[in-house]
Design a protein around this motif. Structure first.
Motif, PDB file in Angstrom:
ATOM      1  N   ASP A  10      14.241  11.299  -4.146  1.00  0.00           N
ATOM      2  CA  ASP A  10      14.541  11.617  -3.292  1.00  0.00           C
ATOM      3  C   ASP A  10      15.429  11.176  -3.697  1.00  0.00           C
ATOM      4  O   ASP A  10      16.158  10.574  -4.504  1.00  0.00           O
ATOM      5  CB  ASP A  10      13.957  11.239  -2.157  1.00  0.00           C
ATOM      6  N   THR A 114      14.447   0.924 -14.134  1.00  0.00           N
ATOM      7  CA  THR A 114      15.366   0.485 -14.661  1.00  0.00           C
ATOM      8  C   THR A 114      16.178  -0.063 -13.661  1.00  0.00           C
ATOM      9  O   THR A 114      16.044  -0.310 -11.856  1.00  0.00           O
ATOM     10  CB  THR A 114      16.297   2.595 -14.531  1.00  0.00           C
ATOM     11  N   THR A 119      16.731   5.040  -4.831  1.00  0.00           N
ATOM     12  CA  THR A 119      16.760   5.835  -3.940  1.00  0.00           C
ATOM     13  C   THR A 119      17.505   4.844  -3.141  1.00  0.00           C
ATOM     14  O   THR A 119      18.855   5.488  -2.106  1.00  0.00           O
ATOM     15  CB  THR A 119      16.171   6.200  -3.171  1.00  0.00           C
TER      16      THR A 119
HETATM   17  N1  CTP Z   1      11.726   4.298 -10.963  1.00  0.00           N
HETATM   18  C1  CTP Z   1      11.731   4.158 -12.243  1.00  0.00           C
HETATM   19  N2  CTP Z   1      13.287   2.984 -11.667  1.00  0.00           N
HETATM   20  C2  CTP Z   1      14.522   3.143 -10.145  1.00  0.00           C
HETATM   21  C3  CTP Z   1      14.169   4.126  -9.660  1.00  0.00           C
HETATM   22  C4  CTP Z   1      12.804   4.702  -9.512  1.00  0.00           C
HETATM   23  O1  CTP Z   1      11.759   3.825 -12.753  1.00  0.00           O
HETATM   24  N3  CTP Z   1      15.375   2.282 -10.712  1.00  0.00           N
HETATM   25  C5  CTP Z   1      10.539   5.425 -10.614  1.00  0.00           C
HETATM   26  C6  CTP Z   1       9.237   4.790  -9.918  1.00  0.00           C
HETATM   27  O2  CTP Z   1       8.770   3.352 -10.665  1.00  0.00           O
HETATM   28  C7  CTP Z   1       8.636   5.967  -9.610  1.00  0.00           C
HETATM   29  C8  CTP Z   1       9.145   6.673  -9.942  1.00  0.00           C
HETATM   30  O3  CTP Z   1      10.714   6.555 -10.548  1.00  0.00           O
HETATM   31  O4  CTP Z   1       7.426   5.531 -10.587  1.00  0.00           O
HETATM   32  C9  CTP Z   1       9.531   7.632  -7.915  1.00  0.00           C
HETATM   33  O5  CTP Z   1      10.263   6.446  -7.683  1.00  0.00           O
HETATM   34  P1  CTP Z   1      10.839   6.898  -5.974  1.00  0.00           P
HETATM   35  O6  CTP Z   1       9.917   5.807  -5.721  1.00  0.00           O
HETATM   36  O7  CTP Z   1      10.820   8.172  -5.935  1.00  0.00           O
HETATM   37  O8  CTP Z   1      12.000   6.311  -6.304  1.00  0.00           O
HETATM   38  P2  CTP Z   1      13.074   5.019  -5.607  1.00  0.00           P
HETATM   39  O9  CTP Z   1      14.029   5.186  -6.386  1.00  0.00           O
HETATM   40  O10 CTP Z   1      12.293   4.035  -6.050  1.00  0.00           O
HETATM   41  O11 CTP Z   1      13.185   5.330  -4.217  1.00  0.00           O
HETATM   42  P3  CTP Z   1      12.762   4.290  -2.965  1.00  0.00           P
HETATM   43  O12 CTP Z   1      14.122   3.226  -3.365  1.00  0.00           O
HETATM   44  O13 CTP Z   1      12.930   5.287  -1.960  1.00  0.00           O
HETATM   45  O14 CTP Z   1      11.762   3.510  -3.038  1.00  0.00           O
END
Ligand code: CTP
Length: 130
Positions: A10, A114, A119
Motif C-alpha cells: 500500500d 530497507t 507505509t
Molecule cells: N518491506 C521492506 N522494506 C521496507 C518495507 C517493507 O523490505 N522498508 C517489505 C516487507 O518486509 C514485505 C513487503 O515489503 O516483505 C511488503 O510489505 P508491506 O507490509 O506491504 O509494507 P510496509 O511498508 O512494511 O507496510 P506497513 O507499514 O503498513 O506495515
C-alpha cells in the motif's frame, strides 16, 4: 526457479521495489500475492489507502514482476505456494522465522528490510504535513 512473495504494497515505496527486485534475482519468474482489503482490515485494523485492484495493478506493472494474485487469507500460504509451483518463498525479515514451516515444500528466504521507510511511516508523515 519460481519465486513467490506476499505483502500489502500500500502507498507503494522504495522498500517495496527493493524487496521485489531482490526476490526476482533469486530466480527467473516472480509471483506476488497482494493481500486483499479484507485481509488488511483483519491484520492491521484499517483498510489500505489504495484499493486491492489498484495495489494489484501497481505491482503487476513492475518489470521484475511476472504474475500477481490477491492473497485472501494468511492461512492459505502453503496452498498458494503449491498452486503457483513456487520453488522459493521470499519474505522481509520482519517475518523472520514465521514461515519456516514451509521449508518442507520450498526454500524459505528472509531479506533485510530497507531502513527508514514503511507505509505506516509515510502515512503518518503525510498526516503531519496536513
Ligand atoms: N518491506 C521492506 N522494506 C521496507 C518495507 C517493507 O523490505 N522498508 C517489505 C516487507 O518486509 C514485505 C513487503 O515489503 O516483505 C511488503 O510489505 P508491506 O507490509 O506491504 O509494507 P510496509 O511498508 O512494511 O507496510 P506497513 O507499514 O503498513 O506495515
Amino acid at each position: 526457479m519460481r519465486v513467490i512473495t506476499f505483502g500489502t504494497f500500500d502507498v507503494f515505496h522504495i522498500g517495496h521495489v527493493n524487496i521485489l527486485e531482490r526476490a526476482k534475482e533469486m530466480g527467473n519468474y516472480l509471483i506476488v500475492g497482494v493481500s486483499s482489503d479484507a485481509l488488511n482490515i483483519s491484520k492491521k485494523g484499517r483498510p489500505p489507502i489504495y484499493s486491492q485492484e489498484d495495489r494489484l495493478k501497481i505491482v503487476e506493472s513492475l518489470h521484475c514482476v511476472d504474475e500477481v494474485f490477491i492473497e485472501e487469507s494468511l492461512d492459505l500460504k502453503g496452498q498458494y505456494i503449491n498452486t503457483y509451483e513456487a520453488d522459493i518463498l521470499v519474505m522481509g525479515d520482519d517475518w523472520k522465522g514465521k514461515f519456516d514451516q514451509f521449508s518442507s515444500i520450498c526454500s524459505v528466504k528472509y531479506f533485510p528490510r530497507t531502513e527508514g521507510i514503511s507505509t505506516t511511516e509515510v502515512i503518518s508523515q503525510v498526516k503531519d504535513l496536513a
